[in-house]
Design an enzyme around this catalytic site. Structure first.
Site, PDB file in Angstrom:
ATOM      1  N   TYR A 174      77.940  38.925  21.460  1.00  0.00           N
ATOM      2  CA  TYR A 174      76.512  39.054  21.697  1.00  0.00           C
ATOM      3  C   TYR A 174      76.112  40.530  21.755  1.00  0.00           C
ATOM      4  CZ  TYR A 174      76.797  34.056  22.557  1.00  0.00           C
ATOM      5  OH  TYR A 174      77.010  32.700  22.411  1.00  0.00           O
ATOM      6  N   ARG A 318      86.222  23.841  31.538  1.00  0.00           N
ATOM      7  CA  ARG A 318      86.635  22.469  31.236  1.00  0.00           C
ATOM      8  C   ARG A 318      87.353  21.773  32.399  1.00  0.00           C
ATOM      9  NH1 ARG A 318      89.864  23.835  25.937  1.00  0.00           N
ATOM     10  NH2 ARG A 318      90.260  25.667  27.233  1.00  0.00           N
TER      11      ARG A 318
END
Length: 682
Positions: A174, A318
């Site tokens: 980014y 996760r």
């Protein structure tokens, strides 16, 4: 009782002006909720704080109009309405004594800007990571000041909304990383050229945010430490000096590796903690607290990592979805109860493609608000005297039996024809690279073994007559499905001439093998089964040709971040991949068909494995319903069909359906799901 070796995981950690209550840290990760579903977001994150995660963060928050992420869902934080919506999440996290984190973000040349229609911006007008719509223009000095001002505004909004940790997010390619990258940044002013100049934008932004809220909030930054992604990345030898430059401005370094498919690496190709060879290098550059991920579920491994000094916090995305109560279970010494992440990345597939996160292991993930589900609690049944027979111990049947037993039914019998539980997972876990998927079966077997009101019976194949005579009040059929061998193809329903009787995945996994050395595996499924069968046969020395009408092998694997790796892996194993081919016929020596362009196609093979479509094994269900009088005379009050026996589907959805039916079985008609609460923007 907690194992003393794990006590280090529950030490408080100071980060700037804030203190985390322990070393468990749910890092920022996407959910599909953002600020558009504030109550869903709050419930999803709040349950992790309840489960003992000391730090809980929301997903990325675009700070500027030209960082538009639609149609993807982000935690927009650009005005007071956004702050009000996200403040509900901060409150839900604080309710359990945890710190709340907000990840401020600008995507630069990777921003979509479809809705805003803004031109993408970047350090240099060299490229745009998204190639449709427009390229990126070079940022002016005024643009730089504007974006930095947007970060400051976002930080103040986050602080006022109650967030304790403010990220200046630049990893994963980014905007901050684009300035650092000598490939993206070819400017000739004070923001380009040397590392000190390329680091200027990030350092100035960090300083401005710290000046604005640093007395009230901890300042974090997410960095990428990996040079393997090629010249576009920031080399390790430059990232470490940047960390040293940033250290006075940062309270917490959140460390990742170069690409998302590796950072969130699937268990098929990456073991737990695979990033450590890179991320462990950060300690040499800073004494500030460090958090990193690695799909950690083993507390011994976690404690060893903290003791080594390489990390200060155990980061998770996760594993925190698979088991929000993982920290609490470690604290209470209930290690066998940890619902371990499989690394299948179904959570990513569901969030990215369907804008609502889910989990193959945890059917309550994402359902905390709209269905009111808790991962560790279920409401007791008002009528526990009823006995329940569940036929079929695959994922749906196991989950349904477990949830029914937890609800307090006096007698739940789970009966399966095979000697081993798991349904299709019995052989799926034996396919190459899919061993960790066995955690789905292992966890449920362990939980069932710990309940006195469940009886598991294996090696008994019930008929419809035996079900009628069993004496159960409720019958739930989770009898699964099988792969068709008739050559009919899904979608077109066209038949492959003379293909009837070809091998199927079940037959291969039961020990049958091709009649000759050269074999075609025909895949109309598009996920893991055909590649797994192909790899298994190739490993045994067969010359394997994987044929599919899709444009790529296993397109669904792209949604789980493993598609390119899977196809490269198959190529490296010598498996031939034929895409865009629809089979029409089979002979003793070949298979034939046509390409997506209509050209005739033929391949000499000795045998064929069909992975076309699955057929529900619903014969018992049909037989029971066909004789209403006998069903009534048997005393069976209700018959339900779940899982693949209803409709073959992903394992995650079969487990979800088994769980849902067990929770809602007391409704007048539990066949159709109960209404969900809608979540509307504040």
């Amino acid at each position: 009782m907690m194992d003393p070796r794990h006590a280090i995981l529950f030490e408080p950690v100071a980060i700037g002006p804030k203190t985390l209550p322990n070393r468990f840290y749910q890092v920022p990760h996407a959910s599909g909720f953002g600020s558009a579903k504030p109550l869903t977001q709050a419930a999803f994150r709040g349950i992790k704080a309840a489960g003992g995660w000391g730090g809980v963060c929301v997903e990325y928050a675009p700070v500027s109009a030209d960082a538009d992420e639609e149609p993807h869902v982000a935690a927009y934080l650009q005005d007071d309405r956004d702050a009000t919506a996200l403040g509900l999440t901060a409150d839900a996290i604080h309710e359990h004594g945890s710190l709340a984190g907000m990840e401020l973000y600008h995507g630069g040349n990777s921003s979509k800007n479809v809705a805003s229609r803004h031109t993408r911006i970047a350090p240099s007008a060299r490229t745009a990571e998204i190639h449709w719509g427009s390229a990126a223009r070079e940022m002016s000095v005024a643009d730089i000041a504007r974006i930095q001002s947007d970060f400051v505004r976002g930080a103040r909004l986050a602080r006022d909304a109650g967030f304790d940790i403010i990220y200046v997010y630049g990893a994963h390619g980014y905007l901050l990383t684009q300035f650092l990258s000598p490939w993206h940044n070819v400017r000739h002013d004070s923001y380009g050229g040397t590392l000190a100049n390329r680091a200027r934008f990030a350092l100035e932004t960090l300083e401005l945010v710290r000046d604005a809220v640093g007395a009230d909030c901890a300042i974090a930054t997410r960095i990428c430490l990996d040079g393997r992604q090629g010249v576009k990345g920031v080399r390790v030898e430059e990232m470490l000096p940047f960390i040293q430059m940033a250290e006075p401005l940062v309270d917490l370094f959140d460390v990742t590796v170069g690409s998302w498919p590796e950072d969130s690496g699937t268990s098929r190709y990456f073991p737990e903690g695979h990033q450590l060879s890179w991320t462990s290098q950060v300690r040499q550059a800073t004494s500030k607290p460090i958090v990193g991920v690695g799909r950690y579920t083993n507390p011994d491994q976690m404690a060893a990592l903290i003791s080594s000094g390489e990390f200060d916090l155990i980061g998770a995305a996760r594993p925190a979805i698979a088991d929000p109560f993982l920290p609490r279970k470690i604290a209470e010494g209930r290690l066998a109860d940890i619902r371990e992440c499989t690394g299948s990345n179904v959570c990513i597939l569901k969030e990215e493609d369907f804008r609502h996160v889910g989990c193959i292991q945890n059917p309550t993930a994402g359902e905390e608000f709209r269905r009111g589900w808790h991962p560790e609690r279920v409401d007791p049944t008002p009528d526990p005297q009823r006995s329940v027979l569940v036929v079929g111990a695959g994922p749906a049947g196991m989950e349904c039996s477990l949830t029914l037993a937890r609800r307090g039914f006096d007698a739940v019998h789970l009966v399966d024809a095979e000697d081993e539980l798991g349904g299709r997972l019995r052989w799926t876990r034996r396919l190459p690279t899919l061993g960790d998927w066995g955690r789905i079966t292992d966890w449920r077997r362990t939980q069932l073994d710990g309940l006195d009101n469940v009886q598991v019976i294996t090696g008994r194949r019930l008929t419809a007559d035996e079900v009628l005579e069993y004496g159960a009040d409720i019958v739930i059929l989770a009898t699964g499905s099988h792969w068709s061998s008739d050559g009919t193809q899904p979608g077109t329903r066209k038949v492959i001439t003379d293909a009837a009787g070809s091998l199927t995945p079940e037959r291969v996994m039961a020990g049958e093998r091709p009649s000759g050395q050269r074999v075609a595996v025909y895949d109309c499924d598009g996920y893991y089964v055909a590649p797994g069968i192909a790899e298994l046969l190739a490993g045994e020395g067969y010359d394997v040709h994987l044929v599919t009408p899709e444009s790529v092998v296993s397109p669904m694997s792209d949604g789980t971040l493993e598609g390119p790796m899977l196809r490269q892996h198959l190529h490296d194993l010598g498996i031939h991949q034929h895409t865009g081919v629809t089979l029409r016929s089979r002979t003793a020596q070949s298979v034939g068909g046509e390409t997506s362009f209509g050209d005739t196609w033929e391949l000499a093979v000795d045998d064929l494995v069909l992975v076309t479509h699955q057929v529900p094994d619903d014969g018992i269900h049909r037989a029971l319903l066909a004789d209403a009088d006998r069903l009534r005379e048997s005393g069976i009050g209700a018959v339900h069909l779940i899982g693949d026996a209803v409709s073959p589907r992903w394992i995650s959805e079969a487990i979800f359906e088994g769980h849902r039916l067990a929770r809602e079985i007391d409704l007048a008609d539990p066949t159709f799901p109960a209404p969900m609460r809608r979540d509307l923007p504040v």
